[in-house]
Design an enzyme around this catalytic site. Structure first.
Site, PDB file in Angstrom:
ATOM      1  N   ASN A   7      23.524 -26.501   2.705  1.00 19.60           N
ATOM      2  CA  ASN A   7      24.467 -25.391   2.748  1.00 19.60           C
ATOM      3  C   ASN A   7      25.853 -26.001   2.974  1.00 19.60           C
ATOM      4  OD1 ASN A   7      26.041 -23.196   3.353  1.00 19.60           O
ATOM      5  ND2 ASN A   7      24.707 -22.369   4.939  1.00 19.60           N
ATOM      6  N   ARG A  91      22.361 -23.539  -1.100  1.00 15.00           N
ATOM      7  CA  ARG A  91      22.951 -22.202  -0.963  1.00 15.00           C
ATOM      8  C   ARG A  91      24.224 -22.182  -1.807  1.00 15.00           C
ATOM      9  NH1 ARG A  91      26.871 -19.914   3.443  1.00 15.00           N
ATOM     10  NH2 ARG A  91      26.799 -17.733   2.870  1.00 15.00           N
ATOM     11  N   HIS A 180      25.249 -12.285   1.801  1.00 14.20           N
ATOM     12  CA  HIS A 180      24.125 -12.408   2.753  1.00 14.20           C
ATOM     13  C   HIS A 180      22.799 -12.003   2.107  1.00 14.20           C
ATOM     14  CE1 HIS A 180      27.339 -11.349   6.010  1.00 14.20           C
ATOM     15  NE2 HIS A 180      27.228 -12.667   5.926  1.00 14.20           N
ATOM     16  N   HIS A 208      22.590  -7.179   9.047  1.00 14.69           N
ATOM     17  CA  HIS A 208      22.939  -8.575   9.342  1.00 14.69           C
ATOM     18  C   HIS A 208      24.273  -8.538  10.088  1.00 14.69           C
ATOM     19  CE1 HIS A 208      23.172 -12.989   8.182  1.00 14.69           C
ATOM     20  NE2 HIS A 208      24.398 -12.733   8.601  1.00 14.69           N
ATOM     21  N   LEU A 209      24.205  -8.662  11.415  1.00  9.03           N
ATOM     22  CA  LEU A 209      25.404  -8.520  12.243  1.00  9.03           C
ATOM     23  C   LEU A 209      25.708  -9.846  12.927  1.00  9.03           C
ATOM     24  CD1 LEU A 209      24.555  -5.102  14.027  1.00  9.03           C
ATOM     25  CD2 LEU A 209      25.542  -5.476  11.758  1.00  9.03           C
ATOM     26  N   GLY A 212      30.277 -12.752  10.417  1.00  8.24           N
ATOM     27  CA  GLY A 212      30.396 -11.930   9.207  1.00  8.24           C
ATOM     28  C   GLY A 212      29.209 -10.982   9.198  1.00  8.24           C
ATOM     29  N   ARG A 241      37.280 -10.133  10.460  1.00 12.38           N
ATOM     30  CA  ARG A 241      37.530  -9.381   9.222  1.00 12.38           C
ATOM     31  C   ARG A 241      37.585  -7.886   9.536  1.00 12.38           C
ATOM     32  NH1 ARG A 241      32.753 -12.076   5.838  1.00 12.38           N
ATOM     33  NH2 ARG A 241      32.700 -13.936   7.131  1.00 12.38           N
ATOM     34  N   GLY A 332      23.036  -8.951  15.882  1.00 12.82           N
ATOM     35  CA  GLY A 332      21.845  -8.119  15.677  1.00 12.82           C
ATOM     36  C   GLY A 332      20.643  -8.617  16.460  1.00 12.82           C
ATOM     37  N   GLU A 333      20.522  -9.936  16.585  1.00  9.77           N
ATOM     38  CA  GLU A 333      19.363 -10.504  17.287  1.00  9.77           C
ATOM     39  C   GLU A 333      19.542 -10.467  18.804  1.00  9.77           C
ATOM     40  OE1 GLU A 333      18.693 -14.467  15.665  1.00  9.77           O
ATOM     41  OE2 GLU A 333      18.916 -13.671  13.646  1.00  9.77           O
ATOM     42  N   ASN A 334      20.817 -10.476  19.247  1.00  8.49           N
ATOM     43  CA  ASN A 334      21.051 -10.681  20.684  1.00  8.49           C
ATOM     44  C   ASN A 334      21.682  -9.531  21.445  1.00  8.49           C
ATOM     45  OD1 ASN A 334      20.241 -13.569  21.062  1.00  8.49           O
ATOM     46  ND2 ASN A 334      21.727 -13.820  19.412  1.00  8.49           N
ATOM     47  N   GLU A 384      17.512 -18.024   6.415  1.00  9.12           N
ATOM     48  CA  GLU A 384      17.939 -18.204   5.027  1.00  9.12           C
ATOM     49  C   GLU A 384      17.465 -19.546   4.474  1.00  9.12           C
ATOM     50  OE1 GLU A 384      21.639 -17.080   6.869  1.00  9.12           O
ATOM     51  OE2 GLU A 384      22.289 -16.215   4.968  1.00  9.12           O
TER      52      GLU A 384
HETATM   53  P1  AMP Z   1      26.434 -15.537  13.765  1.00  7.98           P
HETATM   54  O1  AMP Z   1      27.608 -15.490  12.828  1.00  7.98           O
HETATM   55  O2  AMP Z   1      25.185 -14.989  13.171  1.00  7.98           O
HETATM   56  O3  AMP Z   1      26.248 -16.909  14.380  1.00  7.98           O
HETATM   57  O4  AMP Z   1      26.784 -14.565  14.991  1.00  7.98           O
HETATM   58  C1  AMP Z   1      27.880 -14.805  15.819  1.00  7.98           C
HETATM   59  C2  AMP Z   1      28.102 -13.577  16.692  1.00  7.98           C
HETATM   60  O5  AMP Z   1      26.914 -13.308  17.467  1.00  7.98           O
HETATM   61  C3  AMP Z   1      29.244 -13.754  17.686  1.00  7.98           C
HETATM   62  O6  AMP Z   1      30.050 -12.587  17.715  1.00  7.98           O
HETATM   63  C4  AMP Z   1      28.512 -13.881  19.016  1.00  7.98           C
HETATM   64  O7  AMP Z   1      29.274 -13.403  20.072  1.00  7.98           O
HETATM   65  C5  AMP Z   1      27.309 -13.007  18.792  1.00  7.98           C
HETATM   66  N1  AMP Z   1      26.267 -13.322  19.779  1.00  7.98           N
HETATM   67  C6  AMP Z   1      25.523 -14.444  19.874  1.00  7.98           C
HETATM   68  N2  AMP Z   1      24.737 -14.396  20.969  1.00  7.98           N
HETATM   69  C7  AMP Z   1      25.013 -13.203  21.592  1.00  7.98           C
HETATM   70  C8  AMP Z   1      24.539 -12.551  22.773  1.00  7.98           C
HETATM   71  N3  AMP Z   1      23.622 -13.121  23.549  1.00  7.98           N
HETATM   72  N4  AMP Z   1      25.046 -11.326  23.069  1.00  7.98           N
HETATM   73  C9  AMP Z   1      25.971 -10.749  22.276  1.00  7.98           C
HETATM   74  N5  AMP Z   1      26.450 -11.312  21.157  1.00  7.98           N
HETATM   75  C10 AMP Z   1      25.983 -12.514  20.817  1.00  7.98           C
END
Ligand code: AMP
Length: 398
Positions: A7, A91, A180, A208-209, A212, A241, A332-334, A384
């Site tokens: 990537n 990618r 994405h 997908h949060l 981006g 953004r 989204g995951e966290n 991915e």
């Molecule tokens: P990514 O681009 O997928 O790496 O996501 C980055 C975003 O995920 C950033 O805004 C981080 O602050 C958020 N993030 C990562 N871990 C956490 C968490 N434990 N709680 C809230 N937001 C998180």
């Protein structure tokens, strides 16, 4: 069969080496600051300590040579020799309208990626550089291009066209592409597996949060609408953004701020969570500031949550219902707060969150809706790279 997934960004390169007999990652890493002083490689192996190499790296070809050297180094290597690598998957951000699926790379494919440079001027040149560098370093193996835009090529015209004169679509392909796609495809397929139902029978909204972000309506396994567009700023509020803004705002900024380059920076690099909160583009920092009483930080989080909710409800309307909502990527995951906020008020659609489950889930697969929720809500960490490796295996096995 071992597959190398690359990537490439303009000054970075992420890689993963998969053993596809069991889909395990043998080694992975990140090269940063390619072509800039202070280049750095961080190489991780499934077993053994991480290896860090510091020292200038002039271009992607040199970066790949260094990675291949690390993979085969005596003592610390994970391969006996490079012949063990059967294929490489890349990618590629923009495939335009021509590439609705992953493809084996040949001269025509390379030309097609080049033709899409005007659509992704920052990304496609770097992706091309990565493919060319790998072709030079491992000339004997096939390469597969996996496009971020491909999954969304099933969107119908009423979803991908803008309400501007049709000639701009005909002449320059000005339309919604969204991105994405590899993540949305992986997450929707995994959601169907977790529910034990065929994806053809399901209406899924994938969220997908991350830094981006995009949401996608996946009806029967096909993307039918998605929130990013011709560019990567529309849709929901992101790290830097802007998300959806009125075109009059853009025109006003061009007039008042002097020029499109400046306005591009404002909308892509200075907006979103950062622009509204004035604190940070990172949700964790913004949430902390909000907890400490920053009104603007609180407002930024509220705007993010509200935009996610609006897209979820509109995509349910577009599909005539929804069976599952799946959250992925860093936020989204966290972030249980964002998930909770985005779903509050959607009970009328049959969404019922299990509050305790939601609060306890971070970064792992889980169903977080209440047992009697008509719509299943899920957290699914995206992968991915695995999707790219699977497509590479499928296309090179033939
Ligand atoms: P990514 O681009 O997928 O790496 O996501 C980055 C975003 O995920 C950033 O805004 C981080 O602050 C958020 N993030 C990562 N871990 C956490 C968490 N434990 N709680 C809230 N937001 C998180």
């Amino acid at each position: 069969m071992k597959i190398l997934v690359l990537n490439c960004g303009s000054s970075s390169l992420k890689y993963q080496l998969f053993d596809m007999t069991d889909e395990t990652v043998i080694a992975k890493g990140l090269v940063e600051r390619i072509g800039i002083n202070g280049s750095r490689v961080k190489h991780k192996r499934a077993v053994g300590e991480d290896i860090v190499r510091e020292g200038d790296i002039s271009d992607h070809t040199e970066a790949i040579k260094i990675i291949l050297g690390m993979l085969t180094a005596s003592g610390t290597g994970v391969l006996k020799n490079l012949d063990e690598i059967s294929a490489a998957g890349h990618r590629v951000v923009h495939g335009g309208e021509k590439n609705a699926a992953s493809v084996l790379v040949d001269d025509a494919v390379m030309k097609g990626i080049e033709e899409c440079v005007y659509l992704a001027p920052l990304h496609n040149p770097a992706n091309l550089a990565g493919i060319k560098a790998l072709q030079r370093s491992l000339p004997g193996i096939p390469n597969v291009a996996v496009f971020d835009t491909a999954f969304h090529q099933t969107m119908p015209p009423e979803a991908f066209l803008y309400g501007i004169p049709y000639k701009y679509y005909e002449s320059n392909k000005v339309r919604r592409y969204s991105f994405h796609g590899t993540s949305h495809m992986y997450v929707s397929q995994r959601a169907a597996e977790m529910l034990g139902r065929p994806i053809e029978s399901l209406k899924i909204i994938t969220c997908h949060l991350g830094n981006g972000s995009s949401l996608t309506a996946v009806d029967g396994g096909r993307s039918v609408d998605s929130s990013l567009g011709f560019g990567t700023a529309p849709g929901i509020l992101m790290g830097t953004r802007c998300g959806d803004v009125d075109s009059a705002v853009v025109l006003y900024l061009v007039q008042s701020e002097g020029g499109t380059d400046r306005v591009s920076d404002i909308l892509n690099k200075e907006s979103g969570l950062l622009g509204v909160s004035g604190v940070s583009s990172d949700l964790r920092d913004v949430e902390t500031a909000a907890d400490r009483g920053s009104e603007r930080a609180g407002l930024a989080v509220s705007m993010l949550v509200r935009s996610v909710k609006k897209y979820i409800a509109s995509y349910a309307a577009v599909m005539g219902g929804v069976d599952a909502i799946a959250f992925t990527a860093g936020i989204g995951e966290n972030s249980d707060c964002v998930r909770k906020g985005a779903l509050e008020g959607l009970e009328f659609m049959g969404v019922k969150l299990d509050g305790a489950k939601n609060s306890s889930i971070r970064g792992c697969e889980a169903v977080i809706s209440a047992p009697d929720s008509r719509v299943k809500v899920m957290v699914i960490p995206t992968n991915e790279e695995l999707m790219i490796a699977r497509d590479t295996l499928r296309l090179t096995k033939k």
